[in-house]
Scaffold this motif. Structure first.
Motif, mmCIF file in Angstrom:
data_model
loop_
_atom_site.group_PDB
_atom_site.id
_atom_site.type_symbol
_atom_site.label_atom_id
_atom_site.label_comp_id
_atom_site.label_asym_id
_atom_site.label_seq_id
_atom_site.Cartn_x
_atom_site.Cartn_y
_atom_site.Cartn_z
ATOM 1 N N ARG A 82 92.568 2.282 34.776
ATOM 2 C CA ARG A 82 92.238 3.538 35.551
ATOM 3 C C ARG A 82 92.077 3.908 36.804
ATOM 4 O O ARG A 82 91.272 4.841 37.507
ATOM 5 C CB ARG A 82 92.053 4.847 34.677
ATOM 6 N N LYS A 83 91.812 1.997 36.873
ATOM 7 C CA LYS A 83 91.002 2.258 38.441
ATOM 8 C C LYS A 83 91.804 2.932 39.548
ATOM 9 O O LYS A 83 91.069 2.839 40.585
ATOM 10 C CB LYS A 83 90.445 0.852 38.686
ATOM 11 N N ALA A 84 93.074 2.060 39.867
ATOM 12 C CA ALA A 84 93.815 2.833 41.161
ATOM 13 C C ALA A 84 93.673 4.303 41.021
ATOM 14 O O ALA A 84 93.251 4.594 42.118
ATOM 15 C CB ALA A 84 95.725 2.284 40.714
ATOM 16 N N LEU A 85 93.707 4.997 39.651
ATOM 17 C CA LEU A 85 93.491 6.378 39.779
ATOM 18 C C LEU A 85 92.021 6.738 40.727
ATOM 19 O O LEU A 85 92.259 8.372 40.453
ATOM 20 C CB LEU A 85 93.461 7.237 38.394
ATOM 21 N N ALA A 86 91.464 5.964 40.120
ATOM 22 C CA ALA A 86 90.109 6.383 40.815
ATOM 23 C C ALA A 86 89.100 6.086 41.372
ATOM 24 O O ALA A 86 88.864 7.153 42.766
ATOM 25 C CB ALA A 86 89.247 5.782 39.630
ATOM 26 N N VAL A 87 90.236 4.996 42.249
ATOM 27 C CA VAL A 87 89.665 5.030 44.234
ATOM 28 C C VAL A 87 90.929 5.621 44.972
ATOM 29 O O VAL A 87 91.066 5.425 45.796
ATOM 30 C CB VAL A 87 90.296 3.300 43.780
ATOM 31 N N TYR A 88 91.661 5.767 44.142
ATOM 32 C CA TYR A 88 93.468 6.348 45.603
ATOM 33 C C TYR A 88 92.024 7.874 46.303
ATOM 34 O O TYR A 88 92.215 8.161 47.253
ATOM 35 C CB TYR A 88 93.779 6.418 44.639
ATOM 36 N N PRO A 89 91.330 8.715 45.200
ATOM 37 C CA PRO A 89 90.539 10.121 45.876
ATOM 38 C C PRO A 89 90.210 9.708 47.230
ATOM 39 O O PRO A 89 89.402 10.753 47.494
ATOM 40 C CB PRO A 89 89.526 10.911 44.797
ATOM 41 N N VAL A 90 88.982 8.290 46.584
ATOM 42 C CA VAL A 90 88.070 7.710 47.226
ATOM 43 C C VAL A 90 88.629 7.363 48.517
ATOM 44 O O VAL A 90 87.943 8.009 49.771
ATOM 45 C CB VAL A 90 87.296 6.492 46.424
ATOM 46 N N PHE A 91 89.845 6.972 48.520
ATOM 47 C CA PHE A 91 90.112 6.334 49.999
ATOM 48 C C PHE A 91 90.274 7.600 50.584
ATOM 49 O O PHE A 91 90.249 7.830 52.348
ATOM 50 C CB PHE A 91 91.535 5.813 49.402
ATOM 51 N N LEU A 92 91.292 9.023 50.457
ATOM 52 C CA LEU A 92 91.229 10.270 51.089
ATOM 53 C C LEU A 92 90.330 11.150 51.309
ATOM 54 O O LEU A 92 90.093 11.116 52.361
ATOM 55 C CB LEU A 92 92.441 10.808 49.648
ATOM 56 N N PHE A 93 88.885 10.616 50.515
ATOM 57 C CA PHE A 93 88.043 11.107 50.380
ATOM 58 C C PHE A 93 87.503 11.100 51.699
ATOM 59 O O PHE A 93 87.384 11.102 53.314
ATOM 60 C CB PHE A 93 86.983 11.079 50.174
ATOM 61 N N TYR A 94 87.542 9.600 52.120
ATOM 62 C CA TYR A 94 87.017 9.064 53.387
ATOM 63 C C TYR A 94 87.893 8.707 54.925
ATOM 64 O O TYR A 94 87.708 8.424 55.467
ATOM 65 C CB TYR A 94 86.086 7.487 53.431
ATOM 66 N N PHE A 95 89.012 8.904 54.116
ATOM 67 C CA PHE A 95 90.236 8.672 55.520
ATOM 68 C C PHE A 95 90.443 10.537 56.059
ATOM 69 O O PHE A 95 90.268 10.342 57.447
ATOM 70 C CB PHE A 95 91.247 8.572 54.678
ATOM 71 N N VAL A 96 89.958 10.741 55.377
ATOM 72 C CA VAL A 96 89.988 12.639 56.099
ATOM 73 C C VAL A 96 88.900 12.551 57.049
ATOM 74 O O VAL A 96 88.661 13.297 58.241
ATOM 75 C CB VAL A 96 89.604 13.436 54.949
ATOM 76 N N ILE A 97 87.257 12.324 56.514
ATOM 77 C CA ILE A 97 86.131 11.824 57.206
ATOM 78 C C ILE A 97 86.440 10.967 58.420
ATOM 79 O O ILE A 97 86.264 11.196 59.347
ATOM 80 C CB ILE A 97 84.872 11.708 56.243
ATOM 81 N N SER A 98 86.967 9.988 58.166
ATOM 82 C CA SER A 98 87.331 9.103 59.834
ATOM 83 C C SER A 98 88.117 9.593 60.569
ATOM 84 O O SER A 98 87.989 9.369 61.721
ATOM 85 C CB SER A 98 87.982 7.880 58.755
ATOM 86 N N TRP A 99 89.438 10.426 59.435
ATOM 87 C CA TRP A 99 90.551 11.249 60.973
ATOM 88 C C TRP A 99 89.295 12.281 61.890
ATOM 89 O O TRP A 99 89.852 11.884 62.883
ATOM 90 C CB TRP A 99 91.659 11.976 60.385
ATOM 91 N N MET A 100 88.602 12.825 61.408
ATOM 92 C CA MET A 100 88.150 13.805 62.116
ATOM 93 C C MET A 100 87.061 13.095 63.019
ATOM 94 O O MET A 100 86.885 14.182 63.995
ATOM 95 C CB MET A 100 86.554 15.107 60.895
ATOM 96 N N ILE A 101 85.717 12.099 62.730
ATOM 97 C CA ILE A 101 85.687 11.342 63.484
ATOM 98 C C ILE A 101 86.501 10.568 64.891
ATOM 99 O O ILE A 101 86.724 11.198 66.264
ATOM 100 C CB ILE A 101 85.147 10.378 62.691
ATOM 101 N N LEU A 102 87.763 10.280 64.465
ATOM 102 C CA LEU A 102 88.773 9.354 65.157
ATOM 103 C C LEU A 102 89.161 10.660 66.503
ATOM 104 O O LEU A 102 89.060 10.319 67.405
ATOM 105 C CB LEU A 102 89.883 9.152 65.243
ATOM 106 N N THR A 103 89.486 11.762 65.785
ATOM 107 C CA THR A 103 90.293 12.991 66.512
ATOM 108 C C THR A 103 89.717 13.610 67.648
ATOM 109 O O THR A 103 89.636 14.614 68.482
ATOM 110 C CB THR A 103 90.927 13.796 65.741
ATOM 111 N N PHE A 104 88.066 13.016 66.565
ATOM 112 C CA PHE A 104 86.698 13.996 68.023
ATOM 113 C C PHE A 104 86.879 14.302 69.205
ATOM 114 O O PHE A 104 86.752 13.014 70.402
ATOM 115 C CB PHE A 104 85.454 13.993 67.301
ATOM 116 N N THR A 105 86.576 15.387 69.891
ATOM 117 C CA THR A 105 86.606 15.441 71.832
ATOM 118 C C THR A 105 85.801 15.906 72.278
ATOM 119 O O THR A 105 85.859 16.694 71.541
ATOM 120 C CB THR A 105 87.896 15.581 72.327
#
Length: 217
Positions: free
Chosen positions: A192-215
């Motif tokens: 079940r490691k993949a099921l546990a890592v996928y939400p972690v990926f989405l979590f940091y992706f959302v934060i990264s998107w906010m950083i990248l789109t910041f102006t």
């Protein structure tokens, strides 16, 4: 049994002796006790512990330091710092459409809590606050990315400016994923490691998107 009534036990027999505590136990007890510790020493001890956890995130490797000595001071500091840097200034004080402090704060903590609950439902052998500690400390690379992007945005905007910010955000995003999985990988069932890592990926992706789109305003 007629002679038993003549037998008396003296009440003046002294009981002598002493109970000694081993020196090692006494030293261990005095080291672990913080009741007599000054406020300054307590703050410095906590800051050193937070700094050591930051170093474990910057040089990720399989270790149980974040899990064994968990705390929420580091995640709180990183979350507040990231929210302040994502705050957009507005001259008239009106909302300009960018992420506000409370929005970033809620997104980070709500996402961390959701991932933690998902990990527990999947059968992970990690406590609730241990997971929050790891996820919070692994925001450090993205906080560094936000700082670099703020500095890059001081220059003239353009394609080169965006490519530099994109490269920094991607590198720090991968860094956060690698660091978090290094600490959390062994706490999940193998199937079940993949099921546990996928939400972690989405979590940091959302934060990264906010950083990248910041102006800045």
């Amino acid at each position: 049994f007629a002679g038993l009534s003549d037998i008396s036990i003296s009440q003046d027999i002294p009981i002598e002796g002493e109970i000694t505590i081993p020196v090692r136990s006494r030293i261990r007890e005095s080291d672990s006790s913080t009741l007599n510790e000054s406020v300054r020493n307590t703050i410095m001890r906590d800051l050193k512990a937070v700094g050591k956890k930051f170093m474990h995130v910057l040089y990720p490797r399989k270790s149980n330091t974040l899990l064994r000595d968990w705390d929420l001071w580091g995640p709180l500091i990183l979350c507040v710092t990231l929210a302040l840097m994502l705050q957009r200034g507005s001259v008239d004080g009106e909302k300009d459409g960018g992420p506000q402090f409370a929005e970033v704060f809620v997104i980070v903590w709500f996402g961390a809590v959701t991932i933690t609950l998902n990990s527990k439902l999947l059968g992970g052998n990690i406590s609730f606050f241990q997971s929050l500690c790891v996820l919070g400390y692994c925001i450090l690379p993205l906080t560094v990315a936000m700082l670099v992007c703020r500095l890059v945005l001081l220059a003239d905007p353009g394609p080169v400016n965006f490519m530099v910010r994109l490269f920094v955000v991607i590198v720090m995003f991968v860094w956060s994923i690698v660091a978090s999985t290094a600490f959390l990988a062994d706490s999940q069932p193998p199937n079940r490691k993949a099921l546990a890592v996928y939400p972690v990926f989405l979590f940091y992706f959302v934060i990264s998107w906010m950083i990248l789109t910041f102006t800045p305003q």
